[in-house]
Structure formats: C-alpha cells, structure tokens
Design a protein around this motif. Sequence first.
Motif, mmCIF file in Angstrom:
data_model
loop_
_atom_site.group_PDB
_atom_site.id
_atom_site.type_symbol
_atom_site.label_atom_id
_atom_site.label_comp_id
_atom_site.label_asym_id
_atom_site.label_seq_id
_atom_site.Cartn_x
_atom_site.Cartn_y
_atom_site.Cartn_z
ATOM 1 N N ALA A 114 0.792 -1.118 0.049
ATOM 2 C CA ALA A 114 0.161 0.027 -0.027
ATOM 3 C C ALA A 114 0.738 1.352 -0.010
ATOM 4 C CB ALA A 114 -1.039 -0.041 1.232
ATOM 5 N N TRP A 115 0.477 2.114 -0.942
ATOM 6 C CA TRP A 115 1.145 3.516 -0.952
ATOM 7 C C TRP A 115 0.134 4.683 -0.724
ATOM 8 C CZ3 TRP A 115 4.676 3.239 -5.904
ATOM 9 C CH2 TRP A 115 5.846 2.420 -5.900
ATOM 10 N N GLY A 116 0.753 5.344 -0.060
ATOM 11 C CA GLY A 116 -0.176 6.675 0.604
ATOM 12 C C GLY A 116 0.540 7.929 -0.402
ATOM 13 N N VAL A 128 -9.544 4.343 -3.194
ATOM 14 C CA VAL A 128 -8.367 3.771 -3.563
ATOM 15 C C VAL A 128 -8.149 3.474 -4.873
ATOM 16 C CG1 VAL A 128 -8.069 2.780 -1.422
ATOM 17 C CG2 VAL A 128 -9.365 1.533 -3.124
ATOM 18 N N VAL A 129 -6.874 3.279 -5.460
ATOM 19 C CA VAL A 129 -6.731 3.109 -6.890
ATOM 20 C C VAL A 129 -5.856 1.917 -6.761
ATOM 21 C CG1 VAL A 129 -5.537 3.612 -8.856
ATOM 22 C CG2 VAL A 129 -6.655 5.505 -7.750
ATOM 23 N N LEU A 130 -6.409 0.653 -7.523
ATOM 24 C CA LEU A 130 -5.733 -0.342 -7.414
ATOM 25 C C LEU A 130 -4.594 -0.901 -8.871
ATOM 26 C CD1 LEU A 130 -8.961 -2.669 -6.474
ATOM 27 C CD2 LEU A 130 -7.400 -1.591 -5.084
ATOM 28 N N GLY A 131 -3.662 -1.290 -8.133
ATOM 29 C CA GLY A 131 -2.972 -1.977 -9.365
ATOM 30 C C GLY A 131 -3.415 -3.064 -10.388
ATOM 31 N N PRO A 132 -3.057 -3.248 -11.374
ATOM 32 C CA PRO A 132 -3.859 -4.432 -12.133
ATOM 33 C C PRO A 132 -3.782 -5.786 -11.521
ATOM 34 C CG PRO A 132 -1.462 -4.034 -13.009
ATOM 35 C CD PRO A 132 -1.703 -2.897 -11.964
ATOM 36 N N VAL A 133 -2.798 -6.258 -10.780
ATOM 37 C CA VAL A 133 -2.817 -7.397 -10.128
ATOM 38 C C VAL A 133 -3.981 -7.606 -8.768
ATOM 39 C CG1 VAL A 133 -1.648 -9.100 -8.737
ATOM 40 C CG2 VAL A 133 -0.693 -8.231 -10.863
ATOM 41 N N ALA A 134 -3.803 -6.298 -7.880
ATOM 42 C CA ALA A 134 -4.646 -6.304 -7.029
ATOM 43 C C ALA A 134 -6.134 -6.026 -7.525
ATOM 44 C CB ALA A 134 -4.366 -5.028 -6.335
ATOM 45 N N VAL A 168 -1.686 -1.086 -3.896
ATOM 46 C CA VAL A 168 -3.191 -0.328 -3.529
ATOM 47 C C VAL A 168 -2.701 0.915 -3.247
ATOM 48 C CG1 VAL A 168 -5.033 -0.334 -2.182
ATOM 49 C CG2 VAL A 168 -4.181 -2.645 -2.869
ATOM 50 N N TYR A 169 -3.329 2.014 -3.910
ATOM 51 C CA TYR A 169 -2.889 3.514 -3.561
ATOM 52 C C TYR A 169 -3.980 4.150 -2.912
ATOM 53 C CZ TYR A 169 0.145 2.239 -7.506
ATOM 54 O OH TYR A 169 1.118 1.605 -8.568
ATOM 55 N N PHE A 170 -3.674 4.855 -1.700
ATOM 56 C CA PHE A 170 -4.420 5.740 -1.031
ATOM 57 C C PHE A 170 -4.154 7.038 -1.135
ATOM 58 C CE2 PHE A 170 -4.764 1.458 0.933
ATOM 59 C CZ PHE A 170 -6.144 1.347 1.603
ATOM 60 N N PRO A 171 -4.860 7.998 -0.752
ATOM 61 C CA PRO A 171 -4.686 9.047 -0.644
ATOM 62 C C PRO A 171 -3.477 9.231 0.788
ATOM 63 C CG PRO A 171 -6.959 9.249 -0.797
ATOM 64 C CD PRO A 171 -6.451 7.887 -0.828
ATOM 65 N N LEU A 172 -2.618 10.121 0.591
ATOM 66 C CA LEU A 172 -1.669 10.210 1.655
ATOM 67 C C LEU A 172 -2.104 10.283 3.322
ATOM 68 C CD1 LEU A 172 1.376 10.232 2.626
ATOM 69 C CD2 LEU A 172 1.340 12.760 2.110
ATOM 70 N N GLN A 173 -2.995 11.384 3.383
ATOM 71 C CA GLN A 173 -3.502 11.483 4.467
ATOM 72 C C GLN A 173 -4.331 10.435 5.195
ATOM 73 O OE1 GLN A 173 -3.756 13.260 2.088
ATOM 74 N NE2 GLN A 173 -3.329 15.476 2.563
ATOM 75 N N VAL A 174 -4.932 9.429 4.343
ATOM 76 C CA VAL A 174 -5.759 8.228 4.889
ATOM 77 C C VAL A 174 -4.864 7.155 5.228
ATOM 78 C CG1 VAL A 174 -7.402 6.820 3.798
ATOM 79 C CG2 VAL A 174 -7.895 9.067 3.126
ATOM 80 N N MET A 175 -3.661 7.176 4.431
ATOM 81 C CA MET A 175 -3.008 6.009 4.584
ATOM 82 C C MET A 175 -2.055 6.382 6.043
ATOM 83 S SD MET A 175 -1.839 3.125 3.118
ATOM 84 C CE MET A 175 -2.218 2.607 4.584
ATOM 85 N N GLU A 176 -1.805 7.543 6.254
ATOM 86 C CA GLU A 176 -0.861 8.022 7.511
ATOM 87 C C GLU A 176 -1.973 7.653 8.515
ATOM 88 O OE1 GLU A 176 1.701 11.630 6.076
ATOM 89 O OE2 GLU A 176 -0.063 11.916 6.697
ATOM 90 N N ARG A 177 -3.154 7.964 8.599
ATOM 91 C CA ARG A 177 -4.377 7.882 9.362
ATOM 92 C C ARG A 177 -4.537 6.494 9.831
ATOM 93 N NH1 ARG A 177 -8.155 10.380 7.397
ATOM 94 N NH2 ARG A 177 -9.463 8.484 6.659
ATOM 95 N N LEU A 178 -4.667 5.748 8.677
ATOM 96 C CA LEU A 178 -4.738 4.028 8.908
ATOM 97 C C LEU A 178 -3.670 3.484 9.761
ATOM 98 C CD1 LEU A 178 -6.404 3.320 5.687
ATOM 99 C CD2 LEU A 178 -7.410 3.201 7.782
ATOM 100 N N ASP A 179 -2.282 3.991 9.371
ATOM 101 C CA ASP A 179 -1.108 3.571 9.987
ATOM 102 C C ASP A 179 -1.010 4.216 11.513
ATOM 103 O OD1 ASP A 179 -0.542 1.767 8.051
ATOM 104 O OD2 ASP A 179 0.964 2.935 7.172
#
Length: 402
Positions: free
Chosen positions: A125-127, A156-162, A201-212
């Motif tokens: 996962a990348w934010g 979220v934006v998904l990579g092709p395999v995801a 799996v691509y997240f908005p940065l603030q969302v990924m930081e909050r989830l972590d």
Amino acid sequence: ARLGAGRLDRLVARSGLLSGTAVPGSVRMGVRNALRQKRRSAAVVAQVAVAAGLAIAFLSLGQSITTIISQTFAELRFNIGVGLTSGARPFDSRALAIAATTPGITGAEPVETSSVQYMGQTFTAWGLGPRPLYSYRLSAGRWFTTADARTAIPAVVLGPVAARAARARVGQILTIGTAAGDTHVRVIGIDTGETNNGGTVYFPLQVMERLDGGPGTANSLWLTTASSGHAAVDRAATAVANRLTAASYRVSTTDIYVLQADFTATDTTVLAIVEILGLLVVAIMLMGLVSNLSMGVIERTREVGILRCVGARARHIRRVFSAEAVVLAFAGWVVGVPLGWLIYQGLRALILHNSDINLPQEFPPVIPLGTLAGLVVLTLIVIRGPLRRATRIQPGTALRYQ
C-alpha cells in the motif's frame, strides 16, 4: 532417383526453384536432393522448427521482461528514495523541509508505505498525493483529488494484479485489512503500472497515514534532483542523509538508478543463461541435419564420383550439399516462426497465471530474422564434417561404390 509427382513436387517445380537461370545450380540440386527423401527431410525440418521456435520464444520473452523493467522504472519520476531505519521517528513537516532545502534537491514528496490484506492475500500500500512523483496510467476511473482524503469511505486506486485478485470495478466497495483493522474502501480507479508486480493499492496520503496511526507523518520521502547524473544523485543522497541524521532522523537512502541497474543486471544474467541454453538446444537439434547430410553423402557417393569425373571441383560439391542443408534449415525456420510465437504466448500466459505479471507483447521482426541468421551460421558450422567427407571422395572409388 527422380522426383515424385506429388503436390509438393509440383509446387516446387512451378516455383522455379528447379529450373531457370535465376536460381544457382547448386541451390537447384540442393532442393532436388531434399525432395528425394521427403520423410527424412520432414523429420529434419521438424527438429529445426522446434529449435528455432524455442529460440524465438525465449528471446521474445527476454525482450518482454526487459521492456517491463524499463517501463516500471520510467513511471517513478524521482531520483532518490529516503526511508526510515527500524525504530526511527517518522518524517514530519520539519524533515520534509530539511530534505527539500538540501543543495541539489529540487523536489520532495512525503510517502506512506505499508501493506494491506484482502481475501488472505497481502498487497503493498502506498499513500500518495493528488500529483505524485509516480506516472500512473489508468485503465479505468480517475486518480485522487484533495477532496478524496476527507471522504467517509476512503478512496483507493488498485494496481492491475490487485484489481484482478479482487475482481474489482470502479465504484465497488471492498473490505480490506489495515493496521487500523478492517476498513471499507471505494475503488475510484484501476492502474496499469507494474510497480510491486502490479499488486499495489494506492491511498490518499492523509488516509494512509491515519490508518497507520500517524496523522501528519510519513515513513518515506521521494526526492528529485537538479541533475540526473549519477555523481550528482550520489552527492545529493549523501547530503540529505547527513542533514536528516544531524536532525535526529535515522534514515537510509536508495538511488533509483542503482536499483534499476541491479534489476537490469539480474535480467541480463538470466537472459544470457537462457540464450546459452537456447544455442545448445539449437545445436543439438541441428545434429539431425548433420545426420541427414551424412546419409545423403553416403547414398550419393556414386553421384559425387560422376560429378568429379565431369569436372566438378571440391567447392562445387560443397555448394551442393551446403545448399541442401541451408534449404532444410530455412524450411525449418519458416515453420519455427509461428511455432515460436505460439510458445511465446504460452509462456506469457503461464507467467500471468502463476505470478500475475502481465508481460507486454514484444515480438519484433528482428528476433525471427536474427534467429534465421544464427541458424544459417550454425548450420554451416555443424555440417563441416559431412562436407569434408564429400569433398574427399575419389572418383574411382566412388564409381566402384555399391
């Protein structure tokens, strides 16, 4: 021995290969000799076709792997990646400012890297921000906007395999496992990039930081440099590491050009091994051609004697048998090109099925043509033994041969 009256004989006769001054006499005799023993010639053509097909398939596969590595690194528009060592405090706004103001650095982007779970599978996962230093190429939907960081259900934006693993479509809501527990997310886009083998799996940065669990902090920095020269990148990476370390951030840096060189070196090594094995397979398969030519020399001993009696020199004899071998090799190559394409497609499908890596289609004409050139050269090398035997036949001995 005379030619038969089958369809192949009539087709070759109508093609002009056995008549006319446009075709050298040695080639006409080579074609005629190949047609005399159709079953034996067909077996040789089949062997050469398999060898040529395997060589073409593996070379094309190597080209596909090289292309996907180049495409993947071209999507990363930064020169230096800065990560945290174990137990280090995360990057805040102060760390970002230190990195951005380092001499030689022209841009800095905070990134949160993590992992998520879906249906028992783990994905990277990348934010990232709305305008990241990553050249996404979407097949559907859109990328994040600033507003997507504040929605109730994270986008979220998904990579092709995801995306394939989740059988996802734009607008679908998925439940994924994160550091904060199971989280509902809405798919807003499908990417085509193969970063992390397409399983990002691509997240908005603030969302990924909050989830972590660390709002306003990040665990990675992506940096661009004023010059893409290796020395300039190295100097900038060292300067950033020194300044962040002095500010009590324990970091490690990665130069993207070094990472790409490592991947390319590994790819080159694997391709070299494959090419060597391919040459060995081709050489082994060409032993059937040597056997065929040797039998032809033995069976046509009296014919060689007659040719020598009417003035044929050793070079004329070599041309006749060389032409026969090249004709059979060329026929095998003609069959081997479509066979190689089929093997190549099968290998791509196998890799997609086993590792979810969708290799790009790479079947340039230079590969079959290069295979033909290599096949002809190898043919002329491996038939030297039978040719030497043919040119050493003495006319008197040949005419008494039974």
